[in-house]
Structure formats: structure tokens, C-alpha cells
Design an enzyme around this catalytic site. Structure first.
Site, PDB file in Angstrom:
ATOM      1  N   GLY A  23       5.801   2.557  -0.792  1.00 41.51           N
ATOM      2  CA  GLY A  23       6.099   1.139  -0.962  1.00 41.51           C
ATOM      3  C   GLY A  23       6.050   0.316   0.302  1.00 41.51           C
ATOM      4  O   GLY A  23       6.001   0.831   1.415  1.00 41.51           O
ATOM      5  N   GLU A  24       6.043  -1.002   0.105  1.00 35.79           N
ATOM      6  CA  GLU A  24       6.001  -1.952   1.213  1.00 35.79           C
ATOM      7  C   GLU A  24       7.403  -2.558   1.385  1.00 35.79           C
ATOM      8  O   GLU A  24       7.822  -3.397   0.582  1.00 35.79           O
ATOM      9  CB  GLU A  24       4.951  -3.032   0.894  1.00 35.79           C
ATOM     10  N   CYS A  64      -3.918  -0.156  -0.316  1.00 34.47           N
ATOM     11  CA  CYS A  64      -4.672   0.327   0.856  1.00 34.47           C
ATOM     12  C   CYS A  64      -5.511   1.519   0.371  1.00 34.47           C
ATOM     13  O   CYS A  64      -4.993   2.394  -0.326  1.00 34.47           O
ATOM     14  CB  CYS A  64      -3.729   0.758   1.979  1.00 34.47           C
ATOM     15  N   CYS A  69      12.113  10.309   6.197  1.00 33.76           N
ATOM     16  CA  CYS A  69      11.185   9.262   5.773  1.00 33.76           C
ATOM     17  C   CYS A  69      11.548   8.903   4.330  1.00 33.76           C
ATOM     18  O   CYS A  69      11.621   9.787   3.472  1.00 33.76           O
ATOM     19  CB  CYS A  69       9.775   9.824   5.880  1.00 33.76           C
ATOM     20  N   SER A  88       8.522  -0.107   8.620  1.00 30.91           N
ATOM     21  CA  SER A  88       7.079  -0.232   8.825  1.00 30.91           C
ATOM     22  C   SER A  88       6.485  -1.153   7.770  1.00 30.91           C
ATOM     23  O   SER A  88       6.829  -1.069   6.593  1.00 30.91           O
ATOM     24  CB  SER A  88       6.454   1.160   8.705  1.00 30.91           C
ATOM     25  N   CYS A  97       2.514  10.123   2.374  1.00 29.01           N
ATOM     26  CA  CYS A  97       3.242   9.301   1.412  1.00 29.01           C
ATOM     27  C   CYS A  97       2.463   9.122   0.117  1.00 29.01           C
ATOM     28  O   CYS A  97       1.272   8.860   0.124  1.00 29.01           O
ATOM     29  CB  CYS A  97       3.622   7.971   2.055  1.00 29.01           C
ATOM     30  N   GLU A 102       9.513   9.467  -3.262  1.00 26.64           N
ATOM     31  CA  GLU A 102       9.473  10.629  -2.367  1.00 26.64           C
ATOM     32  C   GLU A 102      10.219  10.374  -1.073  1.00 26.64           C
ATOM     33  O   GLU A 102      10.275   9.255  -0.579  1.00 26.64           O
ATOM     34  CB  GLU A 102       8.013  10.936  -2.019  1.00 26.64           C
ATOM     35  N   ASN A 111      -3.602  12.321   6.900  1.00 25.42           N
ATOM     36  CA  ASN A 111      -3.240  13.406   5.994  1.00 25.42           C
ATOM     37  C   ASN A 111      -4.122  13.234   4.749  1.00 25.42           C
ATOM     38  O   ASN A 111      -3.803  12.436   3.869  1.00 25.42           O
ATOM     39  CB  ASN A 111      -1.748  13.261   5.647  1.00 25.42           C
ATOM     40  N   SER A 153       1.525  -1.467  10.583  1.00 23.04           N
ATOM     41  CA  SER A 153       0.400  -0.571  10.290  1.00 23.04           C
ATOM     42  C   SER A 153      -0.885  -1.358  10.492  1.00 23.04           C
ATOM     43  O   SER A 153      -1.288  -2.125   9.621  1.00 23.04           O
ATOM     44  CB  SER A 153       0.481  -0.074   8.843  1.00 23.04           C
ATOM     45  N   LEU A 154      -1.490  -1.173  11.639  1.00 21.16           N
ATOM     46  CA  LEU A 154      -2.678  -1.979  11.967  1.00 21.16           C
ATOM     47  C   LEU A 154      -3.942  -1.285  11.453  1.00 21.16           C
ATOM     48  O   LEU A 154      -4.690  -1.841  10.661  1.00 21.16           O
ATOM     49  CB  LEU A 154      -2.734  -2.183  13.487  1.00 21.16           C
ATOM     50  N   HIS A 155      -4.189  -0.096  11.920  1.00 24.56           N
ATOM     51  CA  HIS A 155      -5.296   0.769  11.463  1.00 24.56           C
ATOM     52  C   HIS A 155      -6.705   0.254  11.768  1.00 24.56           C
ATOM     53  O   HIS A 155      -7.665   1.018  11.678  1.00 24.56           O
ATOM     54  CB  HIS A 155      -5.186   1.103   9.973  1.00 24.56           C
ATOM     55  N   CYS A 173       3.158   0.945  -5.197  1.00 26.05           N
ATOM     56  CA  CYS A 173       2.943  -0.136  -4.219  1.00 26.05           C
ATOM     57  C   CYS A 173       1.892  -1.079  -4.792  1.00 26.05           C
ATOM     58  O   CYS A 173       0.961  -0.636  -5.447  1.00 26.05           O
ATOM     59  CB  CYS A 173       2.480   0.430  -2.877  1.00 26.05           C
ATOM     60  N   CYS A 201      -4.482   5.334   1.065  1.00 29.77           N
ATOM     61  CA  CYS A 201      -3.095   5.736   0.828  1.00 29.77           C
ATOM     62  C   CYS A 201      -2.887   6.149  -0.627  1.00 29.77           C
ATOM     63  O   CYS A 201      -3.267   5.418  -1.541  1.00 29.77           O
ATOM     64  CB  CYS A 201      -2.177   4.569   1.197  1.00 29.77           C
TER      65      CYS A 201
HETATM   66  N1  SAH Z   1       3.915   0.145   3.294  1.00 31.21           N
HETATM   67  C1  SAH Z   1       4.337   0.343   4.621  1.00 31.21           C
HETATM   68  C2  SAH Z   1       5.197   1.573   4.805  1.00 31.21           C
HETATM   69  C3  SAH Z   1       4.821   2.804   4.031  1.00 31.21           C
HETATM   70  S1  SAH Z   1       3.331   3.590   4.526  1.00 31.21           S
HETATM   71  C4  SAH Z   1       3.145   0.400   5.549  1.00 31.21           C
HETATM   72  O1  SAH Z   1       2.021   0.395   5.067  1.00 31.21           O
HETATM   73  O2  SAH Z   1       3.357   0.398   6.761  1.00 31.21           O
HETATM   74  C5  SAH Z   1       3.796   4.303   6.098  1.00 31.21           C
HETATM   75  C6  SAH Z   1       2.629   4.632   7.008  1.00 31.21           C
HETATM   76  O3  SAH Z   1       1.891   5.751   6.508  1.00 31.21           O
HETATM   77  C7  SAH Z   1       1.638   3.486   7.137  1.00 31.21           C
HETATM   78  O4  SAH Z   1       1.264   3.314   8.473  1.00 31.21           O
HETATM   79  C8  SAH Z   1       0.488   3.986   6.296  1.00 31.21           C
HETATM   80  O5  SAH Z   1      -0.690   3.364   6.636  1.00 31.21           O
HETATM   81  C9  SAH Z   1       0.507   5.464   6.594  1.00 31.21           C
HETATM   82  N2  SAH Z   1      -0.211   6.312   5.646  1.00 31.21           N
HETATM   83  C10 SAH Z   1      -0.434   6.128   4.335  1.00 31.21           C
HETATM   84  N3  SAH Z   1      -1.119   7.173   3.807  1.00 31.21           N
HETATM   85  C11 SAH Z   1      -1.328   8.046   4.818  1.00 31.21           C
HETATM   86  C12 SAH Z   1      -1.974   9.329   4.927  1.00 31.21           C
HETATM   87  N4  SAH Z   1      -2.523   9.899   3.879  1.00 31.21           N
HETATM   88  N5  SAH Z   1      -1.999   9.937   6.135  1.00 31.21           N
HETATM   89  C13 SAH Z   1      -1.418   9.364   7.218  1.00 31.21           C
HETATM   90  N6  SAH Z   1      -0.792   8.176   7.185  1.00 31.21           N
HETATM   91  C14 SAH Z   1      -0.757   7.511   6.001  1.00 31.21           C
HETATM   92 FE1  SF4 Z   2       1.445   0.377   0.207  1.00 34.96          FE
HETATM   93 FE2  SF4 Z   2       1.854   1.079   2.794  1.00 34.96          FE
HETATM   94 FE3  SF4 Z   2       0.434   2.670   1.131  1.00 34.96          FE
HETATM   95 FE4  SF4 Z   2      -0.595   0.340   1.931  1.00 34.96          FE
HETATM   96  S1  SF4 Z   2      -0.092   2.101   3.252  1.00 34.96           S
HETATM   97  S2  SF4 Z   2      -0.624   1.130  -0.180  1.00 34.96           S
HETATM   98  S3  SF4 Z   2       1.215  -0.949   1.995  1.00 34.96           S
HETATM   99  S4  SF4 Z   2       2.569   2.153   0.954  1.00 34.96           S
END
Ligand code: SAH
Ligand code: SF4
Length: 348
Positions: free
Chosen positions: A165-166, A118, A107, A197, A339, A94, A296, A220-222, A114, A121
Site C-alpha cells: 500500500g501507499e 507500479c 516492515c 515511504s 511486498c 503482509e 526481488n 521511491s524514485l526508481h 494498492c 510491484c
Molecule cells: N507504496 C510505498 C511503500 C510501499 S512499497 C512506496 O511505493 O514507496 C516499498 C518499497 O518497495 C518501494 O520503494 C517499492 O518501490 C519497493 N518495491 C516494490 N516491489 C519491489 C520488489 N519486488 N523488489 C524490491 N523492491 C520493491
Molecule cells: Fe503501491 Fe508502492 Fe507497490 Fe507502487 S511500489 S504499487 S505505490 S505499494
């Protein structure tokens, strides 16, 4: 059985030259072929007009030549456009175009699926199917750039590696794609307009520092306590906060660049004032800025957005602590803009 051919664009300039020399060709031919592929963006060997027909045929026997295709587009009522791309291997990834009045951000995805799981996600719910080749990442940028001009009449201003993806687990291809996007022969974009990221692969953050990354870098700390972070991001078990702090210090020492910390805010998980304090402490590891991201949500996740009131209190606390904070409102909600959400829906 049909022999699986490699795509000619999987070769870099040197490898292509080597291959053509092996085929008994001269160096200038390799340069011609390279120009057709990378400057003139052709989609079939037959379009290489100054290359003899016999060589075009030999090339098409030895290699495939494919382009990423747009399979589906959804348009949000906020103007966000979400693209489903199809790769030559059949996988789907995507990309999203996010417009504001003055700029357009693309984006893009670095992997189909992936491996990191997480829990919040949608991509994490899909298995890793494919590490994108550099040219597959580059194609997404080239397509979205043309789409931005067509639909918003604005040049593409920023690129974020925040799709599926990462990126740091497909390191070589991601770095090559950045090179192609920034090189004058490619799209000539400034690295400062690109953000990569990561969910926090400490070893690869160090590698980025050693390689002198010049693009923007986001972590991506969270959550800034290990217990919560491990619960929502299993990668934290092997790359905990202390390890990440060390990697960030190393990164800053080598690059002197401020890092963005992404913090997606979930109700009752990481939205307390205690969590804000932990985040403020973590943010002082090196010069950083914090992006608070509105979640989201999607039905399978079990996570929900925090309330406006709690979010405001969280941000107010950070500001009082002199943390640089930006708020990223979620875009394209009505089209599964987050994503992995579209692919998840297609998989089901
Ligand atoms: N894998 C990498 C990059 C892709 S994800 C990473 O984790 O950073 C890009 C960003 O979108 C990350 O910060 C991820 O935590 C966040 N993300 C994933 N799912 C999401 C959602 N449903 N709503 C908002 N942010 C989300
Ligand atoms: Fe993969 Fe990034 Fe989604 Fe985590 S947030 S599952 S590392 S794409």
C-alpha cells in the site's frame, strides 16, 4: 441483516469519551475502557474487569473488538520471517521481520492492495481493497515486536512502512498509527526509528511537512527522468519529477530533515550511467541519501535484476559524484519476501 458494527478501536480517545458520555456514562469510565484497549491490550469486552457487566454488554452490542491475526508465517534461510496477517474484514496483508546481528526491522502494510499500479510491484497488481485502520497498522507492529523478541531475542529496533500500500493515500490512519507507536502510552518508540515511504504523492508530502513529521521519510524514485519513471510508475504522470522536487524543497524547508531516495535497480530500464547521472542530479535537490535496492523479482513482473557489474559501475559513479549511497541487498527471496508477492500468490 446483521448491522455492520464499527470496531471500538477505530475511535480515538476523544471519540470514545464522547460515545460513552452519550451512553450515559461518566468520563472516568471512558478512561478505564481506553486503558483496557490500549494499555492492557485485551481482546474481548469481558476482560474489562473493573467495568460493570451491564456496560460490557452494551459495549459489545454497540461495537466489535477485533485483533489482527497471524494467518501464515514463512521463514527464509537468511532468517527473514514473512507474515500473512488476516484483518477482521477478511482482507490479507503482509508484514516482514528482517534481522541483522544487531537489530530487527519490521516492515508493515498500510493498505490491502494498492491503487497505484507500479509495474514492477506485486502489490500493484492487486486492486486496493481496504485502507487499514490505525489500530490494524498498530497491531502489526505490536505482533511483530513480540515475534522479534521471541525468535531473535532482540527488541524491535526499526519500523518501515514499506509493506503493501501507499501510506500517504491512507494518511490519517498512518499518522495515527505512528502516534500510537511513538506515544509513551503506546509502544514508546522513537520516531527516528520509523520510516514512511511514498511513491511520490506531492500534495501529501507537503501535508507531511505542514504537520511537522518527525519520522524518517523516503521517496521511491526508481528513475530520475520522466519518461522512464512514468513507464514504471504511472503516478509520475500526475506527480512528475519537477512537482516532486518542489515538494521535497518544501519538505526540507519545513522539517530540515534529510530525505532518503529509494532506487530499485532493474536491468536495461534504469541501470545505465546516464540514469546514474540523472539520479545524482536529482539527489542534489535537497540533502538526501540514496538507497540502491536490489530487485526481488517475481514471474508476473517482467523485470529482472541488473548484473553485478552494471550495479557496481552505477554505484561507483554515484560515489564519485559525492552522493551518499547505501546498498540494500534483497532479503527473504526464497519466501516471496518482496511486498505483495505472498498475497499475489494467494490471490491466484
Ligand atoms: N507504496 C510505498 C511503500 C510501499 S512499497 C512506496 O511505493 O514507496 C516499498 C518499497 O518497495 C518501494 O520503494 C517499492 O518501490 C519497493 N518495491 C516494490 N516491489 C519491489 C520488489 N519486488 N523488489 C524490491 N523492491 C520493491
Ligand atoms: Fe503501491 Fe508502492 Fe507497490 Fe507502487 S511500489 S504499487 S505505490 S505499494
Amino acid at each position: 441483516m446483521v448491522k455492520k458494527q464499527i470496531d471500538i478501536r477505530a475511535l480515538d480517545a476523544e471519540e470514545l469519551q464522547q460515545k460513552l458520555l452519550e451512553m450515559g456514562e461518566k468520563k472516568f469510565r471512558a478512561n478505564q475502557v481506553y486503558d483496557w484497549l490500549w494499555k492492557k491490550h485485551i481482546s474481548s469486552f469481558d476482560e474489562m474487569l473493573n467495568v460493570p457487566k451491564s456496560l460490557r454488554e452494551r459495549l459489545s452490542e454497540a461495537f466489535s473488538l477485533s485483533k489482527v491475526q497471524i494467518e501464515d508465517v514463512q521463514v527464509s534461510n537468511d532468517g527473514t520471517r514473512k507474515y500473512a496477517f488476516k484483518l477482521a474484514g477478511g482482507q490479507q496483508v503482509e508484514g516482514v521481520l528482517i534481522p541483522t546481528p544487531s537489530r530487527v526491522t519490521a516492515c508493515i502494510s498500510s493498505q490491502a492492495g494498492c491503487s497505484l499500479d507500479c509495474t514492477f510491484c506485486a502489490t500493484g497488481l492487486l486492486d486496493l481493497k481496504h485502507n487499514l485502520y490505525a489500530y490494524e497498522i498498530y497491531d502489526q507492529v505490536a505482533i511483530l515486536r513480540a515475534e522479534a523478541e521471541k525468535h531473535y531475542e532482540l527488541p524491535l529496533s526499526n519500523i518501515v512502512y514499506m509493506g503493501m500500500g501507499e501510506p500517504l493515500l491512507n494518511y490519517r490512519n498512518v499518522m495515527r498509527s505512528v502516534e500510537m507507536v511513538t506515544s509513551p502510552e503506546g509502544l514508546g518508540m522513537s520516531p527516528k526509528r520509523i520510516t514512511v515511504s511514498t511513491s511520490g504523492v506531492a500534495k501529501m508530502i507537503r501535508r507531511l511537512a505542514d504537520d511537522g513529521a518527525r519520522f524518517e521519510f523516503a521517496l521511491s524514485l526508481h528513475a530520475a527522468n520522466d519518461e522512464t519513471r512514468s513507464r514504471i510508475m504511472p503516478i509520475n504522470d500526475s506527480n512528475n519529477l519537477e512537482t516532486l522536487k518542489e515538494a521535497l524543497r518544501y519538505f526540507y524547508e519545513k522539517t530540515n530533515t534529510r530525505v532518503t531516495l529509494e532506487y530499485c535497480i532493474f536491468k536495461d530500464v534504469n541501470d545505465s550511467l546516464q540514469a546514474a547521472k540523472e539520479l545524482a542530479d536529482f539527489s542534489r535537490t535537497i540533502p538526501t541519501k540514496v538507497n540502491i535496492i536490489e530487485y526481488n523479482p517475481f514471474p508476473e513482473s517482467g523485470f529482472v535484476n541488473t548484473t553485478r557489474k552494471r550495479m557496481d559501475a552505477f554505484i561507483e559513479y554515484l560515489e564519485k559524484e559525492k552522493v551518499i549511497v547505501n546498498v540494500r541487498r534483497s532479503r527473504g527471496r526464497d519466501i516471496d519476501g518482496g511486498c505483495g508477492q505472498l498475497a499475489l500468490r494467494h490471490t491466484k
